[in-house]
Every structure is written in C-alpha cells, then in structure tokens.
Write a protein that holds these residues in place. Structure first.
Motif, PDB file in Angstrom:
ATOM      1  N   LYS A 200      35.486  53.155  38.933  1.00  0.00           N
ATOM      2  CA  LYS A 200      36.692  53.816  38.426  1.00  0.00           C
ATOM      3  C   LYS A 200      36.366  55.224  37.934  1.00  0.00           C
ATOM      4  O   LYS A 200      37.143  56.167  38.135  1.00  0.00           O
ATOM      5  CB  LYS A 200      37.294  52.992  37.289  1.00  0.00           C
ATOM      6  N   ARG A 203      36.416  57.678  40.687  1.00  0.00           N
ATOM      7  CA  ARG A 203      37.756  57.989  41.161  1.00  0.00           C
ATOM      8  C   ARG A 203      38.490  58.903  40.187  1.00  0.00           C
ATOM      9  O   ARG A 203      39.240  59.793  40.600  1.00  0.00           O
ATOM     10  CB  ARG A 203      38.536  56.693  41.402  1.00  0.00           C
ATOM     11  N   PHE A 204      38.247  58.689  38.881  1.00  0.00           N
ATOM     12  CA  PHE A 204      38.843  59.602  37.900  1.00  0.00           C
ATOM     13  C   PHE A 204      38.274  61.011  38.071  1.00  0.00           C
ATOM     14  O   PHE A 204      38.994  62.001  37.952  1.00  0.00           O
ATOM     15  CB  PHE A 204      38.577  59.100  36.470  1.00  0.00           C
ATOM     16  N   ASP A 206      37.442  62.300  40.765  1.00  0.00           N
ATOM     17  CA  ASP A 206      38.065  62.839  41.974  1.00  0.00           C
ATOM     18  C   ASP A 206      39.530  63.200  41.762  1.00  0.00           C
ATOM     19  O   ASP A 206      40.200  63.663  42.701  1.00  0.00           O
ATOM     20  CB  ASP A 206      37.954  61.825  43.117  1.00  0.00           C
ATOM     21  N   VAL A 208      42.053  61.035  40.649  1.00  0.00           N
ATOM     22  CA  VAL A 208      43.015  59.931  40.690  1.00  0.00           C
ATOM     23  C   VAL A 208      43.498  59.656  39.276  1.00  0.00           C
ATOM     24  O   VAL A 208      42.714  59.630  38.318  1.00  0.00           O
ATOM     25  CB  VAL A 208      42.376  58.669  41.296  1.00  0.00           C
ATOM     26  N   ASP A 212      48.045  55.511  39.025  1.00  0.00           N
ATOM     27  CA  ASP A 212      47.900  55.018  40.392  1.00  0.00           C
ATOM     28  C   ASP A 212      46.737  54.046  40.525  1.00  0.00           C
ATOM     29  O   ASP A 212      46.848  53.038  41.225  1.00  0.00           O
ATOM     30  CB  ASP A 212      47.710  56.198  41.338  1.00  0.00           C
ATOM     31  N   LEU A 213      45.629  54.325  39.838  1.00  0.00           N
ATOM     32  CA  LEU A 213      44.466  53.454  39.931  1.00  0.00           C
ATOM     33  C   LEU A 213      44.791  52.043  39.447  1.00  0.00           C
ATOM     34  O   LEU A 213      44.345  51.055  40.030  1.00  0.00           O
ATOM     35  CB  LEU A 213      43.314  54.042  39.103  1.00  0.00           C
TER      36      LEU A 213
END
Length: 235
Positions: A200, A203-204, A206, A208, A212-213
């Motif tokens: 996670k 992704r944060f 990046d 996101v 949405d995650l």
C-alpha cells in the motif's frame, strides 16, 4: 486481586521461545496491536520516561502497594536476561518507585526494561544508561519498604491483564502485551501486515488515494456524502 494474592513470589515461570520473542521484537506496538485484533494495549498514559526508549521481552510481573517499592527489589532476583519487569499497584500511586540504583541492579541481571503504572525518577540517569522505562508519571517523591505485594502473579497494569511470561513490547506509540502462547502466531501475523502495508505504501507514493485503494467511494455515496461544485450556478 484477592488478599491471598499478597506475599507470593512465584519462581521459574514459563517463558516463550526466545526465537518467537526475537521475531515479535522486530515490529512496532501499533503493528502488533493490529495483528492481534486490536487488543492488548495498556492505557495511553503510560509513556516513555525519555525519548527513544523501547523494549521487548517476557514479563516478570510485580504487584506493588502505593508508595512502597519493596517488591521491586524482591522481583529483581527473579529476572533473567531479556526479561521485562512490569508493575501494577493495588491502587493509583504516582510516587517515584524506581530510579537509577534499581536500574543498575536490574541491568546487572540482564533486564530489558521496566513498565510501571506508577512514578519513576532519576530520568536523566536512566537515559544516560539507556535503561528503557515506561511509566505513569515522573516524580521525585520517594517510597518506603514496608508492605508486601507479590511477584509473578497475574496483574492488571493500566487496565491490561498481564500474566508472567507474556511478552511486553513498548515504544513511542505505547505498550502492548502479547499472551505467551500467541507470540509466534502474532509475529507471523505482524509480518503479513507489514508486507501488506509495504504494498500500500508504494501505491500511495505513486499517488493513489485511500479513497480508491480502500474502495471507499461507493460506501461513502451510499452513506449520503455529496460533492458540491462551488462554481455551479455562476454566470
């Protein structure tokens, strides 16, 4: 606590597998608490006596009387290398139960630190020694040695039940108690949680959003959340 719980010292307590203790020591209090299903925390008024203090080890438990540190001296004899001393009191007390001299004694036994629902003093010395202490208060007021408590019985410390041999983990986020028989399983669950969080985290990084995650948009809409464009209706 019952009256017949006083005046007892239990020796040769069962401790968890040292490898399991080492495994759980790799994780912070928040991760362990979550991995156990959000249980095991002491009340948040128990704080590190100095910045950077942290500890992990099997519990040698102490039941103190208010303003009396006699049983801390008794408990020192029961400490084995890597143990954590954790002390509750028969009633609320913020007196300075513990200081540099007792820390020196415990350090000679290999003690990994102290958690106490009471006061401590000599904090500058404790920091210089790097002897980890987590306490209810810092208080210069001394104590007496007059009334029996007990060592290595189940105790309630800051609203958490601690049994001898449970693993105590403490850091800047708080203090958590892991039941002795669950240490290995909790270490595995904590590792899985850490691995999931790293995914996670990337992704944060990046960009996101948590909306949405974690799939929050639909339940937020179902709950009635509305987005209003401030420009609507303007010419």
């Amino acid at each position: 606590m019952r009256l017949n719980d006083l005046g007892i010292v239990r020796t040769d307590i069962a401790r968890p597998d040292p490898a399991a203790v080492a495994a759980v020591s790799a994780f912070g209090v928040a991760t362990i608490h979550e991995a156990m299903g959000r249980v095991g925390l002491l009340r948040p008024y128990i704080r590190p006596a100095y910045p950077g203090a942290k500890l992990c080890g099997p519990a040698v438990t102490v039941l103190l009387q208010p303003g009396d540190n006699w049983m801390l001296h008794v408990a020192a004899e029961q400490v084995q290398p890597g143990d954590v001393l954790i002390a509750g009191c028969t009633t609320e007390s913020e007196d300075g139960f513990f200081g540099e001299l007792l820390a020196t004694s415990l350090r000679s036994r290999g003690c990994a630190g102290l958690v106490i629902d009471g006061g401590v003093r000599d904090v500058a010395d404790l920091q210089e020694m790097d002897f980890p202490v987590f306490s209810r208060a810092i208080n210069a007021k001394g104590t007496v040695k007059a009334t029996l408590g007990s060592v290595n019985i189940p105790v309630v410390v800051a609203n958490a039940l601690v049994n001898p041999g449970d693993v105590v983990v403490a850091d800047v986020d708080g203090v958590v108690v892991v039941p002795r028989d669950l240490v290995g399983a909790v270490a595995e669950a904590a590792q899985k949680r850490e691995d999931n969080e790293e995914s996670k985290r990337q992704r944060f990084r990046d960009g996101v959003l948590g909306l949405d995650l974690y799939g929050m948009r639909e339940p937020l809409a179902a709950a009635g959340l509305e987005y209003i464009d401030q420009n609507d209706g303007e010419d």
